[in-house]
Design an enzyme around this catalytic site. Structure first.
Site, PDB file in Angstrom:
ATOM      1  N   ARG A  15       2.731  16.864  18.407  1.00  0.00           N
ATOM      2  CA  ARG A  15       3.465  16.655  19.662  1.00  0.00           C
ATOM      3  C   ARG A  15       4.911  17.095  19.556  1.00  0.00           C
ATOM      4  O   ARG A  15       5.682  16.967  20.517  1.00  0.00           O
ATOM      5  CB  ARG A  15       3.367  15.190  20.069  1.00  0.00           C
ATOM      6  CG  ARG A  15       1.981  14.934  20.610  1.00  0.00           C
ATOM      7  CD  ARG A  15       1.623  13.531  20.798  1.00  0.00           C
ATOM      8  NE  ARG A  15       0.333  13.484  21.464  1.00  0.00           N
ATOM      9  CZ  ARG A  15      -0.806  13.124  20.871  1.00  0.00           C
ATOM     10  NH1 ARG A  15      -0.827  12.810  19.606  1.00  0.00           N
ATOM     11  NH2 ARG A  15      -1.934  13.092  21.551  1.00  0.00           N
ATOM     12  N   SER A  16       5.293  17.626  18.409  1.00  0.00           N
ATOM     13  CA  SER A  16       6.684  18.054  18.236  1.00  0.00           C
ATOM     14  C   SER A  16       7.126  19.094  19.270  1.00  0.00           C
ATOM     15  O   SER A  16       8.272  19.045  19.723  1.00  0.00           O
ATOM     16  CB  SER A  16       6.902  18.589  16.814  1.00  0.00           C
ATOM     17  OG  SER A  16       6.785  17.519  15.898  1.00  0.00           O
ATOM     18  N   THR A  61       4.279  19.464   8.472  1.00  0.00           N
ATOM     19  CA  THR A  61       3.423  18.284   8.577  1.00  0.00           C
ATOM     20  C   THR A  61       2.202  18.434   7.675  1.00  0.00           C
ATOM     21  O   THR A  61       2.122  19.379   6.862  1.00  0.00           O
ATOM     22  CB  THR A  61       3.096  17.965  10.060  1.00  0.00           C
ATOM     23  OG1 THR A  61       2.396  16.727  10.112  1.00  0.00           O
ATOM     24  CG2 THR A  61       2.266  19.047  10.720  1.00  0.00           C
ATOM     25  N   LYS A  65       3.664  18.742   3.226  1.00  0.00           N
ATOM     26  CA  LYS A  65       4.985  18.172   2.934  1.00  0.00           C
ATOM     27  C   LYS A  65       5.353  18.206   1.440  1.00  0.00           C
ATOM     28  O   LYS A  65       6.490  18.483   1.086  1.00  0.00           O
ATOM     29  CB  LYS A  65       5.074  16.725   3.439  1.00  0.00           C
ATOM     30  CG  LYS A  65       5.134  16.616   4.959  1.00  0.00           C
ATOM     31  CD  LYS A  65       5.308  15.168   5.372  1.00  0.00           C
ATOM     32  CE  LYS A  65       5.344  15.056   6.880  1.00  0.00           C
ATOM     33  NZ  LYS A  65       5.683  13.697   7.335  1.00  0.00           N
ATOM     34  N   ASN A  86       9.973  17.354   5.332  1.00  0.00           N
ATOM     35  CA  ASN A  86       9.416  17.529   6.683  1.00  0.00           C
ATOM     36  C   ASN A  86      10.277  18.439   7.561  1.00  0.00           C
ATOM     37  O   ASN A  86       9.887  18.737   8.692  1.00  0.00           O
ATOM     38  CB  ASN A  86       9.190  16.173   7.372  1.00  0.00           C
ATOM     39  CG  ASN A  86      10.465  15.573   7.915  1.00  0.00           C
ATOM     40  OD1 ASN A  86      11.562  15.894   7.453  1.00  0.00           O
ATOM     41  ND2 ASN A  86      10.349  14.694   8.895  1.00  0.00           N
ATOM     42  N   ASP A 101      11.978  11.521   7.840  1.00  0.00           N
ATOM     43  CA  ASP A 101      11.064  10.439   8.234  1.00  0.00           C
ATOM     44  C   ASP A 101      11.722   9.064   8.086  1.00  0.00           C
ATOM     45  O   ASP A 101      11.544   8.189   8.936  1.00  0.00           O
ATOM     46  CB  ASP A 101       9.776  10.488   7.396  1.00  0.00           C
ATOM     47  CG  ASP A 101       8.852  11.618   7.829  1.00  0.00           C
ATOM     48  OD1 ASP A 101       8.910  12.028   9.002  1.00  0.00           O
ATOM     49  OD2 ASP A 101       8.069  12.096   6.980  1.00  0.00           O
ATOM     50  N   ALA A 128       0.600   2.258   0.988  1.00  0.00           N
ATOM     51  CA  ALA A 128       1.403   2.853  -0.085  1.00  0.00           C
ATOM     52  C   ALA A 128       1.159   4.362  -0.157  1.00  0.00           C
ATOM     53  O   ALA A 128       1.210   4.963  -1.223  1.00  0.00           O
ATOM     54  CB  ALA A 128       1.065   2.186  -1.420  1.00  0.00           C
ATOM     55  N   GLY A 129       0.899   4.996   0.997  1.00  0.00           N
ATOM     56  CA  GLY A 129       0.680   6.440   1.041  1.00  0.00           C
ATOM     57  C   GLY A 129       1.986   7.177   1.300  1.00  0.00           C
ATOM     58  O   GLY A 129       3.081   6.650   1.080  1.00  0.00           O
ATOM     59  N   ASN A 151      -1.327  -2.968  -0.624  1.00  0.00           N
ATOM     60  CA  ASN A 151      -2.153  -1.780  -0.405  1.00  0.00           C
ATOM     61  C   ASN A 151      -3.568  -2.042  -0.893  1.00  0.00           C
ATOM     62  O   ASN A 151      -3.775  -2.765  -1.869  1.00  0.00           O
ATOM     63  CB  ASN A 151      -1.556  -0.580  -1.159  1.00  0.00           C
ATOM     64  CG  ASN A 151      -2.155   0.726  -0.682  1.00  0.00           C
ATOM     65  OD1 ASN A 151      -2.190   0.983   0.529  1.00  0.00           O
ATOM     66  ND2 ASN A 151      -2.641   1.545  -1.591  1.00  0.00           N
ATOM     67  N   ARG A 152      -4.535  -1.469  -0.160  1.00  0.00           N
ATOM     68  CA  ARG A 152      -5.935  -1.644  -0.549  1.00  0.00           C
ATOM     69  C   ARG A 152      -6.125  -1.233  -2.014  1.00  0.00           C
ATOM     70  O   ARG A 152      -6.752  -1.932  -2.788  1.00  0.00           O
ATOM     71  CB  ARG A 152      -6.807  -0.781   0.379  1.00  0.00           C
ATOM     72  CG  ARG A 152      -8.266  -0.815   0.076  1.00  0.00           C
ATOM     73  CD  ARG A 152      -9.030   0.054   1.043  1.00  0.00           C
ATOM     74  NE  ARG A 152      -8.572   1.442   1.042  1.00  0.00           N
ATOM     75  CZ  ARG A 152      -9.092   2.405   1.781  1.00  0.00           C
ATOM     76  NH1 ARG A 152     -10.074   2.130   2.622  1.00  0.00           N
ATOM     77  NH2 ARG A 152      -8.620   3.630   1.710  1.00  0.00           N
TER      78      ARG A 152
HETATM   79  P1  ATR Z   1       0.024   8.781   5.204  1.00  0.00           P
HETATM   80  O1  ATR Z   1       0.672  10.064   4.772  1.00  0.00           O
HETATM   81  O2  ATR Z   1      -0.164   8.662   6.688  1.00  0.00           O
HETATM   82  O3  ATR Z   1       0.691   7.587   4.622  1.00  0.00           O
HETATM   83  P2  ATR Z   1      -2.037   8.490   3.223  1.00  0.00           P
HETATM   84  O4  ATR Z   1      -1.077   8.939   2.177  1.00  0.00           O
HETATM   85  O5  ATR Z   1      -3.451   9.005   3.199  1.00  0.00           O
HETATM   86  O6  ATR Z   1      -1.491   8.849   4.663  1.00  0.00           O
HETATM   87  O7  ATR Z   1      -2.068   6.877   3.223  1.00  0.00           O
HETATM   88  C1  ATR Z   1      -2.927   6.134   4.023  1.00  0.00           C
HETATM   89  C2  ATR Z   1      -2.668   4.644   3.791  1.00  0.00           C
HETATM   90  O8  ATR Z   1      -3.565   3.879   4.626  1.00  0.00           O
HETATM   91  C3  ATR Z   1      -2.943   4.199   2.364  1.00  0.00           C
HETATM   92  O9  ATR Z   1      -2.071   3.136   2.043  1.00  0.00           O
HETATM   93  C4  ATR Z   1      -4.399   3.710   2.464  1.00  0.00           C
HETATM   94  O10 ATR Z   1      -4.775   2.790   1.462  1.00  0.00           O
HETATM   95  P3  ATR Z   1      -5.356   3.338   0.037  1.00  0.00           P
HETATM   96  O11 ATR Z   1      -4.165   3.762  -0.762  1.00  0.00           O
HETATM   97  O12 ATR Z   1      -6.066   2.176  -0.540  1.00  0.00           O
HETATM   98  O13 ATR Z   1      -6.272   4.495   0.377  1.00  0.00           O
HETATM   99  C5  ATR Z   1      -4.363   3.028   3.801  1.00  0.00           C
HETATM  100  N1  ATR Z   1      -5.701   2.865   4.378  1.00  0.00           N
HETATM  101  C6  ATR Z   1      -6.459   3.816   4.968  1.00  0.00           C
HETATM  102  N2  ATR Z   1      -7.642   3.297   5.383  1.00  0.00           N
HETATM  103  C7  ATR Z   1      -7.633   1.975   5.024  1.00  0.00           C
HETATM  104  C8  ATR Z   1      -8.558   0.892   5.176  1.00  0.00           C
HETATM  105  N3  ATR Z   1      -9.751   1.067   5.772  1.00  0.00           N
HETATM  106  N4  ATR Z   1      -8.192  -0.331   4.701  1.00  0.00           N
HETATM  107  C9  ATR Z   1      -6.993  -0.516   4.108  1.00  0.00           C
HETATM  108  N5  ATR Z   1      -6.077   0.480   3.932  1.00  0.00           N
HETATM  109  C10 ATR Z   1      -6.393   1.695   4.379  1.00  0.00           C
END
Ligand code: ATR
Length: 279
Positions: A15-16, A61, A65, A86, A101, A128-129, A151-152
């Site tokens: 959308r930029s 994007t 990045k 970015n 960002d 934590a992504g 984080n998961r």
């Molecule tokens: P972005 O650049 O948008 O941060 P990313 O680096 O892929 O994208 O990170 C996605 C984040 O969403 C991560 O923290 C991911 O958790 P994991 O590190 O465990 O993969 C989290 N995420 C995505 N789907 C999830 C889910 N179903 N439950 C919990 N966390 C989820």
């Protein structure tokens, strides 16, 4: 004519162009801002030929990045810490890369929650992504005392502590709800709550009423997390704000005018995201 663009693979959803197109028109600037699909295998060539192709710079994007970080001169320490770029611009014939960002997130918070002071505060960040990295770095730069990260995949939260130091506190995903007591800011940086993804299911009972809740998800404009937080009286900050505010510095670097994030711009992009958004 001054040219800029956004590069990604794929790029059709960005959308930029709406944002920069609005500002170009508003300021009567003879410029263009387009979407350019760039395959990973052509990325180095594209960046190397940016000036020759007549560009003043570009936004970067997914998925480029981190790769662009390795292809340009890093403009500042904050970008160096993030390892991701970015925004690319030219200066004295050199190609520089920066990351907007974090300031996009902070300026969106300042606009949406002007009373929030992060100095010596505690924050809880979900995820934590890549997006979390920029958000956590920005919160720490504002002087927060502690940023708890749930984080998961626990190991990625542990890596953020190694990168940013002891103000980062990795916690278990299941511990997040209990950790909300005494927190001033809760941020979702995961993709949970995004259209087509599962909802984020977090009990907010322990979150203080004065805490601010921000989501970086902006499809939908109001996630379930934001709706639940607003319903119990917390100030909420929509993810769209970060997208709008991260665009400001690039526009200023390429076109020489520092633009404003207005209500009119926000509504314009909101209508593109949600056709039912009131006109
Ligand atoms: P972005 O650049 O948008 O941060 P990313 O680096 O892929 O994208 O990170 C996605 C984040 O969403 C991560 O923290 C991911 O958790 P994991 O590190 O465990 O993969 C989290 N995420 C995505 N789907 C999830 C889910 N179903 N439950 C919990 N966390 C989820």
């Amino acid at each position: 004519m001054t040219k800029a663009c956004v590069i990604g693979w794929p790029i059709s959803h960005s959308r930029s162009p709406i944002i920069h197109g609005y500002w170009l028109k508003q300021h009567g600037i003879n410029g263009s801002y387009t979407r350019q699909p760039v395959e990973p295998s052509s990325l180095a060539d594209f960046i190397g030929c940016l000036e020759g192709a007549g560009y003043a710079g570009c936004n970067v994007t997914i998925p480029h990045k981190e790769a662009v970080f390795g292809l340009v001169r890093r403009a500042d320490d904050s970008t160096e810490r993030l390892g991701a770029v970015n925004t690319v611009y030219l200066q004295n014939g050199k190609v520089l890369g920066t990351n907007t960002d974090g300031e996009g997130f902070i300026n969106s918070l300042k606009q949406g929650a002007p009373g929030l002071d992060l100095a010596n505060s505690r924050a809880v960040v979900l995820g934590a992504g890549g997006a979390s990295l920029a958000v956590v770095n920005a919160i720490l730069e504002q002087g927060a005392a502690e940023v708890a990260i749930a984080n998961r995949t626990r190991g990625k939260a542990d890596q953020l502590r190694m990168r940013f130091g002891t103000r980062v506190l990795p916690i278990g995903w299941e511990e997040a709800a209990d950790h909300l007591a005494e927190c001033s800011l809760l941020v979702n940086t995961t993709s949970l709550g995004m259209k087509g993804q599962p909802d984020l299911d977090l009990r907010l009972a322990k979150l203080p009423q004065r805490a601010v809740v921000a989501d970086i998800v902006y499809t939908p404009l109001r996630t379930r997390l934001l709706n639940e937080a607003a319903a119990r009286g917390n100030t909420v900050v929509e993810g769209l704000g970060m997208l709008l505010h991260q665009a400001v510095r690039g526009f200023s670097l390429w076109f020489g005018v520092t633009p404003q994030v207005t209500r009119e711009l926000r509504d314009l992009v909101a209508r593109d995201i949600d056709p039912d958004f009131p006109r």
